[in-house]
Design a protein around this motif. Structure first.
Motif, PDB file in Angstrom:
ATOM      1  N   GLY A  13       0.868  -9.663   4.556  1.00 28.47           N
ATOM      2  CA  GLY A  13       0.686 -11.019   5.071  1.00 28.47           C
ATOM      3  C   GLY A  13       0.759 -11.066   6.584  1.00 28.47           C
ATOM      4  O   GLY A  13      -0.016 -11.765   7.237  1.00 28.47           O
ATOM      5  N   LEU A  14       1.682 -10.311   7.161  1.00 29.83           N
ATOM      6  CA  LEU A  14       1.794 -10.264   8.620  1.00 29.83           C
ATOM      7  C   LEU A  14       0.567  -9.628   9.254  1.00 29.83           C
ATOM      8  O   LEU A  14       0.088 -10.074  10.294  1.00 29.83           O
ATOM      9  N   ALA A  15       0.045  -8.573   8.632  1.00 29.65           N
ATOM     10  CA  ALA A  15      -1.161  -7.940   9.153  1.00 29.65           C
ATOM     11  C   ALA A  15      -2.341  -8.898   9.066  1.00 29.65           C
ATOM     12  O   ALA A  15      -3.209  -8.913   9.946  1.00 29.65           O
ATOM     13  N   GLY A  16      -2.367  -9.706   8.033  1.00 28.06           N
ATOM     14  CA  GLY A  16      -3.420 -10.699   7.907  1.00 28.06           C
ATOM     15  C   GLY A  16      -3.364 -11.736   9.006  1.00 28.06           C
ATOM     16  O   GLY A  16      -4.393 -12.098   9.594  1.00 28.06           O
ATOM     17  N   VAL A  17      -2.170 -12.208   9.318  1.00 27.52           N
ATOM     18  CA  VAL A  17      -2.004 -13.209  10.374  1.00 27.52           C
ATOM     19  C   VAL A  17      -2.243 -12.587  11.745  1.00 27.52           C
ATOM     20  O   VAL A  17      -2.970 -13.140  12.579  1.00 27.52           O
ATOM     21  N   ALA A  18      -1.650 -11.437  12.004  1.00 28.62           N
ATOM     22  CA  ALA A  18      -1.711 -10.832  13.337  1.00 28.62           C
ATOM     23  C   ALA A  18      -3.060 -10.213  13.650  1.00 28.62           C
ATOM     24  O   ALA A  18      -3.534 -10.278  14.790  1.00 28.62           O
ATOM     25  N   PHE A  19      -3.701  -9.599  12.648  1.00 23.09           N
ATOM     26  CA  PHE A  19      -4.918  -8.830  12.908  1.00 23.09           C
ATOM     27  C   PHE A  19      -6.145  -9.364  12.172  1.00 23.09           C
ATOM     28  O   PHE A  19      -7.229  -8.820  12.318  1.00 23.09           O
ATOM     29  N   GLY A  20      -5.963 -10.398  11.370  1.00 17.48           N
ATOM     30  CA  GLY A  20      -7.077 -10.947  10.615  1.00 17.48           C
ATOM     31  C   GLY A  20      -7.508 -10.076   9.447  1.00 17.48           C
ATOM     32  O   GLY A  20      -8.634 -10.171   8.984  1.00 17.48           O
ATOM     33  N   TRP A  21      -6.600  -9.219   8.994  1.00 13.01           N
ATOM     34  CA  TRP A  21      -6.920  -8.304   7.901  1.00 13.01           C
ATOM     35  C   TRP A  21      -6.830  -9.013   6.558  1.00 13.01           C
ATOM     36  O   TRP A  21      -5.921  -9.792   6.303  1.00 13.01           O
ATOM     37  N   SER A  22      -7.742  -8.663   5.672  1.00 13.48           N
ATOM     38  CA  SER A  22      -7.642  -9.086   4.277  1.00 13.48           C
ATOM     39  C   SER A  22      -6.635  -8.168   3.583  1.00 13.48           C
ATOM     40  O   SER A  22      -6.315  -7.092   4.111  1.00 13.48           O
ATOM     41  N   PRO A  23      -6.156  -8.566   2.401  1.00 13.30           N
ATOM     42  CA  PRO A  23      -5.268  -7.642   1.673  1.00 13.30           C
ATOM     43  C   PRO A  23      -5.932  -6.290   1.414  1.00 13.30           C
ATOM     44  O   PRO A  23      -5.268  -5.253   1.494  1.00 13.30           O
ATOM     45  N   GLU A  24      -7.227  -6.312   1.136  1.00 14.95           N
ATOM     46  CA  GLU A  24      -7.929  -5.049   0.886  1.00 14.95           C
ATOM     47  C   GLU A  24      -7.925  -4.159   2.128  1.00 14.95           C
ATOM     48  O   GLU A  24      -7.766  -2.948   2.037  1.00 14.95           O
ATOM     49  N   ALA A  25      -8.114  -4.765   3.297  1.00 15.55           N
ATOM     50  CA  ALA A  25      -8.094  -3.989   4.542  1.00 15.55           C
ATOM     51  C   ALA A  25      -6.710  -3.401   4.782  1.00 15.55           C
ATOM     52  O   ALA A  25      -6.580  -2.244   5.193  1.00 15.55           O
ATOM     53  N   PHE A  26      -5.671  -4.192   4.526  1.00 14.30           N
ATOM     54  CA  PHE A  26      -4.307  -3.693   4.709  1.00 14.30           C
ATOM     55  C   PHE A  26      -4.036  -2.506   3.794  1.00 14.30           C
ATOM     56  O   PHE A  26      -3.565  -1.467   4.246  1.00 14.30           O
ATOM     57  N   TRP A  27      -4.351  -2.656   2.513  1.00 10.21           N
ATOM     58  CA  TRP A  27      -4.039  -1.590   1.557  1.00 10.21           C
ATOM     59  C   TRP A  27      -4.947  -0.394   1.724  1.00 10.21           C
ATOM     60  O   TRP A  27      -4.602   0.721   1.338  1.00 10.21           O
ATOM     61  N   GLY A  28      -6.091  -0.574   2.355  1.00  8.53           N
ATOM     62  CA  GLY A  28      -6.992   0.547   2.601  1.00  8.53           C
ATOM     63  C   GLY A  28      -6.712   1.271   3.904  1.00  8.53           C
ATOM     64  O   GLY A  28      -7.242   2.352   4.153  1.00  8.53           O
TER      65      GLY A  28
END
Length: 54
Positions: free
Chosen positions: A3-18
């Motif tokens: 969730g933090l990566a999504g807010v800070a970097f605009g990453w989707s959950p898929e991008a974070f886990w990948g």
């Protein structure tokens, strides 16, 4: 963390886990303003000898 990566970097959950831990760490370092020291003359010389590609 996803969730933090999504807010800070605009990453989707898929991008974070990948992403690799190194990719996430690189983004965090940029945002935090951390910088590595540039290589010194000895390091540059060693690299030029190790990789003599002209």
């Amino acid at each position: 963390m996803a969730g933090l990566a999504g807010v800070a970097f605009g990453w989707s959950p898929e991008a974070f886990w990948g992403a690799t831990p190194a990719e996430l760490a690189a983004l965090v370092a940029v945002v935090a303003g951390e910088r590595a020291a540039p290589p010194d003359a000895a390091t540059l010389q060693h690299l030029m000898e190790a990789f003599p590609d002209g």
